[in-house]
Design a protein around this motif. Sequence first.
Motif, PDB file in Angstrom:
ATOM      1  N   MET A   1      32.983   3.650 -46.055  1.00 56.39           N
ATOM      2  CA  MET A   1      32.372   2.411 -46.520  1.00 56.39           C
ATOM      3  C   MET A   1      33.405   1.551 -47.224  1.00 56.39           C
ATOM      4  N   THR A   2      33.224   0.242 -47.168  1.00 51.05           N
ATOM      5  CA  THR A   2      34.151  -0.663 -47.845  1.00 51.05           C
ATOM      6  C   THR A   2      33.779  -0.790 -49.320  1.00 51.05           C
ATOM      7  N   VAL A   3      34.730  -1.248 -50.094  1.00 46.37           N
ATOM      8  CA  VAL A   3      34.484  -1.476 -51.531  1.00 46.37           C
ATOM      9  C   VAL A   3      33.394  -2.529 -51.713  1.00 46.37           C
ATOM     10  N   ARG A   4      33.403  -3.568 -50.883  1.00 48.41           N
ATOM     11  CA  ARG A   4      32.375  -4.613 -50.979  1.00 48.41           C
ATOM     12  C   ARG A   4      30.989  -4.044 -50.728  1.00 48.41           C
TER      13      ARG A   4
ATOM     14  N   ILE B   1      28.164  -8.452 -45.217  1.00 47.44           N
ATOM     15  CA  ILE B   1      29.268  -7.587 -45.638  1.00 47.44           C
ATOM     16  C   ILE B   1      29.637  -6.678 -44.472  1.00 47.44           C
ATOM     17  N   PRO B   2      30.790  -6.920 -43.855  1.00 40.47           N
ATOM     18  CA  PRO B   2      31.151  -6.152 -42.661  1.00 40.47           C
ATOM     19  C   PRO B   2      31.392  -4.690 -42.980  1.00 40.47           C
ATOM     20  N   GLY B   3      31.245  -3.879 -41.941  1.00 42.24           N
ATOM     21  CA  GLY B   3      31.485  -2.449 -42.078  1.00 42.24           C
ATOM     22  C   GLY B   3      32.253  -1.925 -40.885  1.00 42.24           C
ATOM     23  N   VAL B   4      32.695  -0.692 -40.972  1.00 44.76           N
ATOM     24  CA  VAL B   4      33.399  -0.059 -39.860  1.00 44.76           C
ATOM     25  C   VAL B   4      32.394   0.227 -38.753  1.00 44.76           C
ATOM     26  N   SER B   5      32.609  -0.357 -37.584  1.00 44.51           N
ATOM     27  CA  SER B   5      31.700  -0.128 -36.462  1.00 44.51           C
ATOM     28  C   SER B   5      31.894   1.277 -35.914  1.00 44.51           C
ATOM     29  N   SER B   6      30.838   1.809 -35.307  1.00 43.66           N
ATOM     30  CA  SER B   6      30.951   3.132 -34.697  1.00 43.66           C
ATOM     31  C   SER B   6      31.968   3.142 -33.567  1.00 43.66           C
ATOM     32  N   VAL B   7      32.196   1.985 -32.924  1.00 45.57           N
ATOM     33  CA  VAL B   7      33.187   1.954 -31.856  1.00 45.57           C
ATOM     34  C   VAL B   7      34.589   2.132 -32.424  1.00 45.57           C
ATOM     35  N   SER B   8      34.837   1.588 -33.622  1.00 48.52           N
ATOM     36  CA  SER B   8      36.131   1.789 -34.274  1.00 48.52           C
ATOM     37  C   SER B   8      36.295   3.231 -34.717  1.00 48.52           C
ATOM     38  N   ALA B   9      35.223   3.795 -35.277  1.00 52.24           N
ATOM     39  CA  ALA B   9      35.278   5.188 -35.718  1.00 52.24           C
ATOM     40  C   ALA B   9      35.510   6.119 -34.531  1.00 52.24           C
ATOM     41  N   ALA B  10      34.795   5.866 -33.436  1.00 48.79           N
ATOM     42  CA  ALA B  10      34.949   6.708 -32.250  1.00 48.79           C
ATOM     43  C   ALA B  10      36.350   6.585 -31.669  1.00 48.79           C
TER      44      ALA B  10
ATOM     45  N   SER C   1      22.531  -2.108 -42.871  1.00 51.73           N
ATOM     46  CA  SER C   1      22.741  -2.110 -41.432  1.00 51.73           C
ATOM     47  C   SER C   1      23.854  -1.116 -41.154  1.00 51.73           C
ATOM     48  N   GLY C   2      23.594  -0.119 -40.328  1.00 52.13           N
ATOM     49  CA  GLY C   2      24.621   0.860 -40.014  1.00 52.13           C
ATOM     50  C   GLY C   2      25.791   0.225 -39.289  1.00 52.13           C
ATOM     51  N   GLY C   3      26.976   0.800 -39.435  1.00 47.59           N
ATOM     52  CA  GLY C   3      28.155   0.241 -38.785  1.00 47.59           C
ATOM     53  C   GLY C   3      28.499  -1.115 -39.357  1.00 47.59           C
ATOM     54  N   ASP C   4      28.649  -2.096 -38.485  1.00 48.39           N
ATOM     55  CA  ASP C   4      28.895  -3.482 -38.885  1.00 48.39           C
ATOM     56  C   ASP C   4      27.637  -4.287 -38.586  1.00 48.39           C
ATOM     57  N   PRO C   5      27.099  -5.023 -39.560  1.00 52.28           N
ATOM     58  CA  PRO C   5      25.836  -5.745 -39.334  1.00 52.28           C
ATOM     59  C   PRO C   5      25.929  -6.840 -38.294  1.00 52.28           C
ATOM     60  N   GLY C   6      27.149  -7.265 -37.951  1.00 55.70           N
ATOM     61  CA  GLY C   6      27.318  -8.294 -36.941  1.00 55.70           C
ATOM     62  C   GLY C   6      27.550  -7.742 -35.549  1.00 55.70           C
ATOM     63  N   ILE C   7      27.543  -6.403 -35.398  1.00 46.27           N
ATOM     64  CA  ILE C   7      27.717  -5.762 -34.097  1.00 46.27           C
ATOM     65  C   ILE C   7      26.486  -4.903 -33.837  1.00 46.27           C
TER      66      ILE C   7
END
Length: 242
Positions: A17-20, A107-116, A79-85
Amino acid sequence: MSWIKVVGTGPGRYQDMTVRAIRALRDCDVVIGYITYINLVRDLVKDKDIIYSGMRQETERCRKALELASLGKKVSLISGGDPGIYGMAGLLYELAKKNVDTDIEIIPGVSSVSAAASLLGAPLMTDFASISLSDHLTPWEAIAKRLEMAARADFVIALFNPKSRERKDNLPRALDIVLKYRCSSTPCGIVKNASREGEITLVTKLGDLLKYDIDMTTLIIIGNSSTFITGGKMVTPRGYVL
């Protein structure tokens, strides 16, 4: 002052998770989200008012967030992952058209596609397309056309929502389309529960994908014509001169 922050909680683990995102969860009065995502961050929000619901109740969650913000509450809409994806950001803005005074922050987050991708190696180093195989909101005809165009253009392809109990045939149909333009030996990656308990990572070939257990928690990355496997990892060259 009231607000709604749509918080991308990343793929699952607190460390991703991001600091934001963490700050938004700490600063809010109310947390609203899908029960699975609430459970992933419950230790961070145990002192907050929590409103949760099941799958396919996204509209209700957004409306509740808008209602509470209008009453002066500070709301974190999870919103899991990134709320804009494939997340909650767009729906909230659609529903907030008439609530012009509502302060909304994404507030953006790490998408599951990036994690994968990070687990598989470096498969997304050049242009790629992400396509959801869920036809709950998108007709299969549109999904099939997108698959056709992405495969023909030699994009690396990330497949979200590949298979569920209701949709057992969409993945085989999708692979039939891709295999018109890719050889069966094309490197592919399968990641289940990326950055969550029960994480499984597998590198295989396009022609062998259907041999494995795939469900809604799985993300598939199909390489392009230049993707190769080295040391058990997928790599798509960026094009640097070596």
